[in-house]
Design a protein around this motif. Sequence first.
Motif, PDB file in Angstrom:
ATOM      1  N   TYR A 423       0.926  -1.323   0.046  1.00 17.53           N
ATOM      2  CA  TYR A 423      -0.060   0.108   0.125  1.00 17.53           C
ATOM      3  C   TYR A 423       0.674   1.225   0.067  1.00 17.53           C
ATOM      4  O   TYR A 423       1.752   1.464   0.714  1.00 17.53           O
ATOM      5  CB  TYR A 423      -0.991  -0.050   1.109  1.00 17.53           C
ATOM      6  CG  TYR A 423      -1.791   1.408   1.393  1.00 17.53           C
ATOM      7  CD1 TYR A 423      -3.077   1.068   0.646  1.00 17.53           C
ATOM      8  CD2 TYR A 423      -1.633   2.173   1.925  1.00 17.53           C
ATOM      9  CE1 TYR A 423      -3.755   2.198   0.572  1.00 17.53           C
ATOM     10  CE2 TYR A 423      -2.391   3.637   2.349  1.00 17.53           C
ATOM     11  CZ  TYR A 423      -3.501   3.240   1.384  1.00 17.53           C
ATOM     12  OH  TYR A 423      -4.442   4.667   1.668  1.00 17.53           O
ATOM     13  N   ASN A 424       0.482   2.072  -0.937  1.00 15.19           N
ATOM     14  CA  ASN A 424       1.396   3.509  -0.998  1.00 15.19           C
ATOM     15  C   ASN A 424       0.679   4.499  -0.079  1.00 15.19           C
ATOM     16  O   ASN A 424      -0.259   5.111  -0.807  1.00 15.19           O
ATOM     17  CB  ASN A 424       1.244   3.916  -2.491  1.00 15.19           C
ATOM     18  CG  ASN A 424       2.132   4.991  -2.676  1.00 15.19           C
ATOM     19  OD1 ASN A 424       2.660   5.983  -1.853  1.00 15.19           O
ATOM     20  ND2 ASN A 424       2.441   5.408  -4.050  1.00 15.19           N
ATOM     21  N   ARG A 427      -0.171   8.129  -1.598  1.00 18.30           N
ATOM     22  CA  ARG A 427      -1.287   8.492  -2.424  1.00 18.30           C
ATOM     23  C   ARG A 427      -2.480   8.527  -1.739  1.00 18.30           C
ATOM     24  O   ARG A 427      -3.470   9.134  -1.991  1.00 18.30           O
ATOM     25  CB  ARG A 427      -1.237   7.367  -3.300  1.00 18.30           C
ATOM     26  CG  ARG A 427      -0.600   7.340  -4.638  1.00 18.30           C
ATOM     27  CD  ARG A 427      -0.650   6.235  -5.795  1.00 18.30           C
ATOM     28  NE  ARG A 427      -1.989   6.115  -6.169  1.00 18.30           N
ATOM     29  CZ  ARG A 427      -2.733   6.889  -7.296  1.00 18.30           C
ATOM     30  NH1 ARG A 427      -1.585   7.814  -7.920  1.00 18.30           N
ATOM     31  NH2 ARG A 427      -3.720   6.810  -7.687  1.00 18.30           N
TER      32      ARG A 427
END
Length: 437
Positions: A423-424, A427
């Motif tokens: 998971y980024n 963002r």
Amino acid sequence: MNTRFPFVDWFRNSSPYINAHRGRTFVILIEGEAMANGRGEQLIQDLALLHTLGVRLVVIYGIRPQVDAALDAAGIVAERHAGRWVVDHAIMRCVERVAAEQRLWLEARLSLGLPNTPLHGVELTAVSGNLVMAKPLGVRGGIDFDHSGEVRRVRAAAIESLLDRGTLVVLPPLGFSSTGEVFDLDAAEVAQQAAVALKADKLILLGEADGLRDDSGALQRQLTPGDARPLGEAAAAGSELARHLAAACEAARHGVARTHLISWHDHDALLGELFTRDGVGTMITQHRYEQLRPAGLGDIAGLLELLRPLEERGMLVARSRERLEHEIDDYLVIERDGMIIGCAALHAFNDAAMAELACVAVHDDYRGGARGALLLAELERRARRDGIAALFALTTHTAHWFFEHGFGLADIESLPPLRREAYNYARKSKILVKSLN
């Protein structure tokens, strides 16, 4: 990218069609009303342009309004049954004279070199002749139709030989018998039979209407013969709609890939139908020219072109060619006449019985047609088949679309472990989940 000259963008977008149409055989019917209303000159320019682009042309012309006028002038009342004239000797003389006059007018205009037009100096060789063989309708329902006939066969080899020499072939709505008789024919039937005999790539019917419309008045861009046939059967016998739909359905049944119904009232209809992706009229085809299907390696370039604008706007994470090639089996695409206009991917996490709905994209020009929902429905079907219990999606811009399709907000703990680790956080994508149970 916009230019100072709008035609430049149009020319760029039409170039694939210019290439695709070169060497193809088009059979074009121009109904008599077009000539009677002064549309002949413009249509001849368009035919000349198609000829210069390498299209092999067979042109059929109608004469119904001209014959009606000639009969009125002669004080002759024609009897009609089932939409056809009962053509006796006097009427046949009018039909022959009008057909000859119209053919000579067409050939004269095609011989002018098109002065005062952008195609000045283009030489067209137009040839007609005894290229359609006919037989009498005979006695039907107790009515002797006399010189009214139907097509027996089209002399395809002779026409092909003319086309191979760069000739434009002109066919009147007349046919000839082996006994030397001449018969009045339905121009739409001549066009359909010619298209079938020549294995034409397109049959184009220029009539009054700009295509077929649904109950709300919206133009129907594409129909199958099964869709179109009931409309033709419900139309008045002998009407243009009935004749054109019968020709289109019969042509499709015998292998003509595409029949186009367009209006001669629209000065741009012929070129607009042939050189734009969506066209301007209705197309009758056995095969859908917009289809949902699994992606293949040959779609990579189209996918990159579709996704690039969305990636530049930050709506999607950038995907390299290598990544797309590696994941291509996960993708579905919507292809419209050779162009990828939509896609979506399903990345399975089998250890968690979940799958990520990713890369849902529809081209800007084709939004509003429920294509995203179509992609989602097919991927849900695929997921259920593979034993997936839930879908999840990550989005920064389109959460409400997912809400409308049954997804709900979730936290990062809802993700499969592998996806959770990737998971980024920069963002700040919203996490959405939909149960498939």
